[in-house]
Design an enzyme around this catalytic site. Structure first.
Site, PDB file in Angstrom:
ATOM      1  N   HIS A   1      40.735  44.104  40.346  1.00  0.00           N
ATOM      2  CA  HIS A   1      41.373  45.329  40.798  1.00  0.00           C
ATOM      3  C   HIS A   1      42.520  45.059  41.763  1.00  0.00           C
ATOM      4  O   HIS A   1      42.483  44.094  42.523  1.00  0.00           O
ATOM      5  CB  HIS A   1      40.354  46.217  41.513  1.00  0.00           C
ATOM      6  CG  HIS A   1      39.192  46.587  40.668  1.00  0.00           C
ATOM      7  ND1 HIS A   1      37.968  46.879  41.197  1.00  0.00           N
ATOM      8  CD2 HIS A   1      39.048  46.712  39.316  1.00  0.00           C
ATOM      9  CE1 HIS A   1      37.120  47.179  40.224  1.00  0.00           C
ATOM     10  NE2 HIS A   1      37.753  47.080  39.076  1.00  0.00           N
TER      11      HIS A   1
ATOM     12  N   LYS B   1      42.462  42.669  51.732  1.00  0.00           N
ATOM     13  CA  LYS B   1      41.030  42.907  51.908  1.00  0.00           C
ATOM     14  C   LYS B   1      40.378  41.734  52.628  1.00  0.00           C
ATOM     15  O   LYS B   1      40.617  40.583  52.287  1.00  0.00           O
ATOM     16  CB  LYS B   1      40.343  43.090  50.542  1.00  0.00           C
ATOM     17  CG  LYS B   1      40.826  44.304  49.780  1.00  0.00           C
ATOM     18  CD  LYS B   1      40.180  44.383  48.406  1.00  0.00           C
ATOM     19  CE  LYS B   1      40.702  45.585  47.647  1.00  0.00           C
ATOM     20  NZ  LYS B   1      40.140  45.622  46.283  1.00  0.00           N
TER      21      LYS B   1
ATOM     22  N   TYR C   1      33.877  45.466  52.914  1.00  0.00           N
ATOM     23  CA  TYR C   1      35.235  44.970  53.098  1.00  0.00           C
ATOM     24  C   TYR C   1      36.122  45.941  53.853  1.00  0.00           C
ATOM     25  O   TYR C   1      35.950  47.146  53.798  1.00  0.00           O
ATOM     26  CB  TYR C   1      35.875  44.579  51.768  1.00  0.00           C
ATOM     27  CG  TYR C   1      35.910  45.622  50.684  1.00  0.00           C
ATOM     28  CD1 TYR C   1      37.102  46.255  50.334  1.00  0.00           C
ATOM     29  CD2 TYR C   1      34.768  45.946  49.970  1.00  0.00           C
ATOM     30  CE1 TYR C   1      37.149  47.189  49.316  1.00  0.00           C
ATOM     31  CE2 TYR C   1      34.801  46.872  48.949  1.00  0.00           C
ATOM     32  CZ  TYR C   1      35.990  47.500  48.632  1.00  0.00           C
ATOM     33  OH  TYR C   1      36.033  48.425  47.620  1.00  0.00           O
TER      34      TYR C   1
ATOM     35  N   ASP D   1      37.055  48.615  33.781  1.00  0.00           N
ATOM     36  CA  ASP D   1      37.259  47.164  33.723  1.00  0.00           C
ATOM     37  C   ASP D   1      37.280  46.648  32.285  1.00  0.00           C
ATOM     38  O   ASP D   1      37.969  45.678  31.989  1.00  0.00           O
ATOM     39  CB  ASP D   1      36.213  46.440  34.559  1.00  0.00           C
ATOM     40  CG  ASP D   1      36.403  46.705  36.052  1.00  0.00           C
ATOM     41  OD1 ASP D   1      37.507  47.130  36.448  1.00  0.00           O
ATOM     42  OD2 ASP D   1      35.456  46.480  36.817  1.00  0.00           O
TER      43      ASP D   1
END
Length: 180
Positions: free
Chosen positions: A61, A70, A130, A167
């Site tokens: 992603h 991140k 995250y 995905d």
């Protein structure tokens, strides 16, 4: 905290110093001034937390606008975490780096803006936490195929991964929108 650049040096492994005894443990998970010195000056604006079960693969992603850096970690279980450089101007364009993150090793991974990100769950369950440098924006979210042969990620698969519909519909790197 140790800051260890990986084979793509913009991706940095953070190895915290853990203080433990018979009562448990303590560790510092983030300190802004050290992060600024070892990684760069980034502001985190959103924290996320997800739970997945064994065999789930999330990714790859990224957001084509409002790209997110991140700082990722696993608070329960174990995952194989991957960052793919999708900056056309980078000498590492199309290359990937991966590392196992777990509640046991307490390692964290810095994935800068301009990278696609994904992970594969190795344990029965995993909780993934995250920090992000920009806000989630579904209209800018994109997905690159986890098994794109041009990237050739060596996922430690035990069985075929469980994917989301999004995905499964990911694009190859050759056809994806990427950063300049």
């Amino acid at each position: 905290m140790k800051y260890i650049p990986l084979s793509i040096p913009d991706v940095v492994l953070l190895a915290p110093h853990v203080f433990g005894d018979h009562r448990g443990f303590f560790l510092e998970t983030f300190r802004q001034n050290d992060f600024d010195m070892h990684v760069g000056k980034f502001t985190f604006v959103q924290d996320n937390h997800s739970k997945s079960t064994k065999g789930i693969l999330r990714g790859l992603h990224y957001q084509i606008q409002q790209p997110q850096g991140k700082l990722v970690r696993v608070t329960y279980g174990e995952v194989f975490d991957v960052a793919v450089d999708i900056r056309k101007s980078s000498p590492w364009f199309g290359k990937w780096v991966g590392h196992t993150l777990s509640a046991d090793n307490k390692a964290m991974l810095w994935i800068p803006p301009g990278f696609a990100h994904g992970f594969y769950v190795l344990s029965d369950e995993a909780e993934f936490s995250y920090k992000c440098t920009d806000y989630y924006s579904p209209k800018y979210e994109r997905s690159i195929l986890w098994n794109d042969p041009d990237i050739d990620i060596a996922w430690p698969l035990e069985t075929a991964p469980v994917l989301s519909d999004k995905d499964e519909q990911g694009k190859t790197l050759a056809s994806a929108e990427v950063f300049t």
